[in-house]
Design a protein around this motif. Structure first.
Motif, PDB file in Angstrom:
ATOM      1  N   VAL A  30       0.829  -1.204   0.000  1.00 39.22           N
ATOM      2  CA  VAL A  30       0.000   0.000   0.000  1.00 39.22           C
ATOM      3  C   VAL A  30       0.867   1.258   0.000  1.00 39.22           C
ATOM      4  O   VAL A  30       0.652   2.176  -0.797  1.00 39.22           O
ATOM      5  CB  VAL A  30      -0.962   0.000   1.213  1.00 39.22           C
ATOM      6  N   VAL A  31       1.873   1.294   0.865  1.00 43.38           N
ATOM      7  CA  VAL A  31       2.748   2.470   0.944  1.00 43.38           C
ATOM      8  C   VAL A  31       3.529   2.643  -0.358  1.00 43.38           C
ATOM      9  O   VAL A  31       3.640   3.760  -0.880  1.00 43.38           O
ATOM     10  CB  VAL A  31       3.707   2.355   2.150  1.00 43.38           C
ATOM     11  N   SER A  61      12.184   7.039  -8.712  1.00 41.03           N
ATOM     12  CA  SER A  61      11.962   5.631  -8.373  1.00 41.03           C
ATOM     13  C   SER A  61      12.928   5.139  -7.295  1.00 41.03           C
ATOM     14  O   SER A  61      12.785   4.027  -6.806  1.00 41.03           O
ATOM     15  CB  SER A  61      12.118   4.764  -9.623  1.00 41.03           C
ATOM     16  N   ASP A  62      13.908   5.954  -6.941  1.00 44.72           N
ATOM     17  CA  ASP A  62      14.904   5.505  -5.968  1.00 44.72           C
ATOM     18  C   ASP A  62      14.676   6.080  -4.565  1.00 44.72           C
ATOM     19  O   ASP A  62      15.603   6.220  -3.791  1.00 44.72           O
ATOM     20  CB  ASP A  62      16.314   5.859  -6.456  1.00 44.72           C
ATOM     21  N   VAL A  63      13.436   6.364  -4.229  1.00 44.17           N
ATOM     22  CA  VAL A  63      13.109   6.882  -2.905  1.00 44.17           C
ATOM     23  C   VAL A  63      13.176   5.735  -1.907  1.00 44.17           C
ATOM     24  O   VAL A  63      12.570   4.684  -2.111  1.00 44.17           O
ATOM     25  CB  VAL A  63      11.700   7.513  -2.897  1.00 44.17           C
ATOM     26  N   GLU A  64      13.934   5.934  -0.848  1.00 48.03           N
ATOM     27  CA  GLU A  64      14.033   4.924   0.194  1.00 48.03           C
ATOM     28  C   GLU A  64      13.264   5.403   1.417  1.00 48.03           C
ATOM     29  O   GLU A  64      13.493   6.492   1.922  1.00 48.03           O
ATOM     30  CB  GLU A  64      15.488   4.682   0.571  1.00 48.03           C
ATOM     31  N   LEU A  65      12.371   4.567   1.880  1.00 49.66           N
ATOM     32  CA  LEU A  65      11.585   4.896   3.059  1.00 49.66           C
ATOM     33  C   LEU A  65      12.216   4.256   4.285  1.00 49.66           C
ATOM     34  O   LEU A  65      12.834   3.204   4.198  1.00 49.66           O
ATOM     35  CB  LEU A  65      10.157   4.389   2.897  1.00 49.66           C
ATOM     36  N   ARG A  66      12.046   4.907   5.388  1.00 47.35           N
ATOM     37  CA  ARG A  66      12.558   4.341   6.636  1.00 47.35           C
ATOM     38  C   ARG A  66      11.681   3.156   7.034  1.00 47.35           C
ATOM     39  O   ARG A  66      10.497   3.108   6.722  1.00 47.35           O
ATOM     40  CB  ARG A  66      12.537   5.396   7.719  1.00 47.35           C
ATOM     41  N   PRO A  67      12.237   2.196   7.763  1.00 48.35           N
ATOM     42  CA  PRO A  67      11.467   0.999   8.134  1.00 48.35           C
ATOM     43  C   PRO A  67      10.235   1.287   8.999  1.00 48.35           C
ATOM     44  O   PRO A  67       9.243   0.573   8.923  1.00 48.35           O
ATOM     45  CB  PRO A  67      12.468   0.147   8.914  1.00 48.35           C
ATOM     46  N   TRP A  68      10.269   2.349   9.777  1.00 47.09           N
ATOM     47  CA  TRP A  68       9.143   2.646  10.650  1.00 47.09           C
ATOM     48  C   TRP A  68       7.913   3.118   9.885  1.00 47.09           C
ATOM     49  O   TRP A  68       6.797   3.100  10.413  1.00 47.09           O
ATOM     50  CB  TRP A  68       9.523   3.662  11.721  1.00 47.09           C
ATOM     51  N   VAL A  69       8.087   3.516   8.633  1.00 53.92           N
ATOM     52  CA  VAL A  69       6.952   3.977   7.837  1.00 53.92           C
ATOM     53  C   VAL A  69       5.929   2.851   7.669  1.00 53.92           C
ATOM     54  O   VAL A  69       4.718   3.074   7.761  1.00 53.92           O
ATOM     55  CB  VAL A  69       7.433   4.498   6.463  1.00 53.92           C
ATOM     56  N   TYR A  70       6.405   1.637   7.460  1.00 51.59           N
ATOM     57  CA  TYR A  70       5.500   0.504   7.280  1.00 51.59           C
ATOM     58  C   TYR A  70       4.800   0.142   8.584  1.00 51.59           C
ATOM     59  O   TYR A  70       3.629  -0.257   8.574  1.00 51.59           O
ATOM     60  CB  TYR A  70       6.263  -0.691   6.706  1.00 51.59           C
ATOM     61  N   THR A  71       5.474   0.325   9.705  1.00 57.06           N
ATOM     62  CA  THR A  71       4.849   0.080  11.002  1.00 57.06           C
ATOM     63  C   THR A  71       3.744   1.099  11.263  1.00 57.06           C
ATOM     64  O   THR A  71       2.656   0.746  11.734  1.00 57.06           O
ATOM     65  CB  THR A  71       5.901   0.145  12.123  1.00 57.06           C
ATOM     66  N   VAL A  72       4.013   2.349  10.927  1.00 60.85           N
ATOM     67  CA  VAL A  72       2.994   3.391  11.112  1.00 60.85           C
ATOM     68  C   VAL A  72       1.816   3.155  10.170  1.00 60.85           C
ATOM     69  O   VAL A  72       0.657   3.365  10.552  1.00 60.85           O
ATOM     70  CB  VAL A  72       3.613   4.792  10.906  1.00 60.85           C
ATOM     71  N   ALA A  73       2.080   2.694   8.959  1.00 63.50           N
ATOM     72  CA  ALA A  73       0.989   2.381   8.034  1.00 63.50           C
ATOM     73  C   ALA A  73       0.130   1.250   8.581  1.00 63.50           C
ATOM     74  O   ALA A  73      -1.103   1.273   8.461  1.00 63.50           O
ATOM     75  CB  ALA A  73       1.552   2.011   6.668  1.00 63.50           C
ATOM     76  N   ARG A  74       0.766   0.253   9.180  1.00 65.18           N
ATOM     77  CA  ARG A  74       0.013  -0.852   9.779  1.00 65.18           C
ATOM     78  C   ARG A  74      -0.835  -0.345  10.944  1.00 65.18           C
ATOM     79  O   ARG A  74      -1.995  -0.734  11.094  1.00 65.18           O
ATOM     80  CB  ARG A  74       0.974  -1.936  10.245  1.00 65.18           C
TER      81      ARG A  74
END
Length: 71
Positions: A21-22, A33-46
């Motif tokens: 989703v993110v 296309s080379d944007v790197e997201l921090r790992p906590w972004v997926y936790t916040v999305a959840r």
């Protein structure tokens, strides 16, 4: 009612597959296309998905539409 179903689908998808989703929304938001997201972004999305699902379920327990209450 239809908006609640759409929100429930979005919340469940964020809860079960936050990375997909993110990544989908980030591909729409950025041209790079080379944007790197921090790992906590997926936790916040959840967590956001969980809050949306709980809100939709709580709103569904309200006992009906406001128009029925007034009548």
């Amino acid at each position: 009612m239809a908006i609640r179903l759409l929100l429930l689908a979005l919340g469940l998808s964020e809860l079960l597959a936050p990375q997909k989703v993110v990544d989908f929304w980030m591909s729409l938001a950025t041209t790079e296309s080379d944007v790197e997201l921090r790992p906590w972004v997926y936790t916040v999305a959840r967590l956001e998905g969980l809050v949306i699902v709980l809100w939709v379920l709580a709103a569904g327990r309200g006992g009906g539409d406001e128009a029925e209450i007034e009548a």
